[in-house]
Design a protein around this motif. Structure first.
Motif, mmCIF file in Angstrom:
data_model
loop_
_atom_site.group_PDB
_atom_site.id
_atom_site.type_symbol
_atom_site.label_atom_id
_atom_site.label_comp_id
_atom_site.label_asym_id
_atom_site.label_seq_id
_atom_site.Cartn_x
_atom_site.Cartn_y
_atom_site.Cartn_z
ATOM 1 N N ASN A 91 0.829 -1.202 0.000
ATOM 2 C CA ASN A 91 0.000 0.000 0.000
ATOM 3 C C ASN A 91 0.864 1.252 0.000
ATOM 4 N N PRO A 92 0.327 2.373 -0.483
ATOM 5 C CA PRO A 92 1.092 3.614 -0.441
ATOM 6 C C PRO A 92 1.305 4.074 0.993
ATOM 7 N N ILE A 93 2.452 4.669 1.240
ATOM 8 C CA ILE A 93 2.748 5.245 2.553
ATOM 9 C C ILE A 93 2.388 6.719 2.470
ATOM 10 N N MET A 94 1.365 7.117 3.224
ATOM 11 C CA MET A 94 0.822 8.464 3.109
ATOM 12 C C MET A 94 1.440 9.454 4.086
ATOM 13 N N ALA A 95 1.989 8.964 5.185
ATOM 14 C CA ALA A 95 2.522 9.855 6.221
ATOM 15 C C ALA A 95 4.030 9.982 6.097
ATOM 16 N N GLY A 96 4.498 11.211 6.061
ATOM 17 C CA GLY A 96 5.934 11.446 5.978
ATOM 18 C C GLY A 96 6.490 11.925 7.299
ATOM 19 N N PRO A 97 7.796 11.769 7.490
ATOM 20 C CA PRO A 97 8.711 11.034 6.612
ATOM 21 C C PRO A 97 8.467 9.534 6.706
ATOM 22 N N ALA A 98 8.798 8.821 5.621
ATOM 23 C CA ALA A 98 8.552 7.386 5.559
ATOM 24 C C ALA A 98 9.877 6.637 5.500
ATOM 25 N N ASN A 99 9.990 5.616 6.330
ATOM 26 C CA ASN A 99 11.174 4.756 6.330
ATOM 27 C C ASN A 99 10.825 3.435 5.661
ATOM 28 N N VAL A 100 11.592 3.068 4.647
ATOM 29 C CA VAL A 100 11.360 1.829 3.911
ATOM 30 C C VAL A 100 12.599 0.953 4.053
ATOM 31 N N THR A 101 12.428 -0.237 4.609
ATOM 32 C CA THR A 101 13.537 -1.172 4.767
ATOM 33 C C THR A 101 13.638 -2.046 3.529
#
Length: 207
Positions: A91-101
């Motif tokens: 799903n899209p990550i809507m809240a920033g900042p976003a951490n993606v591993t």
């Protein structure tokens, strides 16, 4: 006896140091100072940022953006090229900042689904390696790149900052899952075996 003890301690510290080096994780701030936004030179901004960098399994991508101004969605290459969310991965990550591993090796593609943000260059392609080989991906630039005004990551002045496309539904409260870092390299194992053999020889010599 003291000499033997020193050799064993030194060997253990050397192995621990090498294992730590092979499992160290890196945090990559996407776009550095410009953050995750519409770059003024199109997709080349993120292509140039990724070039020459080493992305490994277990590393983290940090997408800096204001909530409700942008989002982050991982997609397959066809959707990356066409700037759509039809082949979304999660799903899209809507809240920033976003951490993606980064949880797997290979090519990874990310876009913003707001308005025409992706078409205007807000897209990132990287190659994740399970080794230490630098791997910066080179995604194609849009066929008709434009030169919009760069909004600050703390505000949204771009007219295209409209609602997400219909396919980008539902916020995700968690980032894509990570996995355990890669196992130590063969050179680390060889060195550890050598040090253990050396300790055994030293023990036989002194005892």
């Amino acid at each position: 006896m003291d000499k033997l003890l020193c050799m064993i301690v030194f060997g253990a510290l050397a192995v621990a140091s090498l294992v730590q080096d092979t499992t160290a994780q890196t945090v990559h701030v996407v776009g550095n100072n410009i953050g995750w936004t519409i770059p003024n030179n199109g997709a080349a901004a993120y292509t140039n940022w990724a070039a020459g960098k080493t992305f490994r399994i277990g590393d983290t991508l940090v997408f800096n953006f204001m909530t409700d101004s942008h989002d982050v969605l991982q997609v397959q290459k066809t959707s990356f090229d066409g700037c759509n969310s039809q082949n979304a991965i999660g799903n899209p990550i809507m809240a920033g900042p976003a951490n993606v591993t980064l949880d797997s090796a290979g090519d990874h593609y990310y876009i913003c689904t707001f308005g025409r943000h992706c078409q205007n260059g807000q897209k990132l392609a990287i190659t994740v390696s399970s080794t230490g080989t630098p791997a910066g991906a080179n995604p194609p630039t849009p066929s008709n790149p434009t030169t919009p005004v760069v909004p600050s990551p703390s505000s949204s002045t771009q007219p295209g900052a409209c609602a997400p496309t219909p396919a980008a539904a539902g916020p995700s409260s968690s980032t894509p899952g990570g996995s355990a870092p890669p196992s130590p390299s063969s050179s680390t194992i060889v060195l550890a075996s050598f040090l253990l053999s050396l300790s055994s020889i030293a023990s036989a010599t002194f005892f």
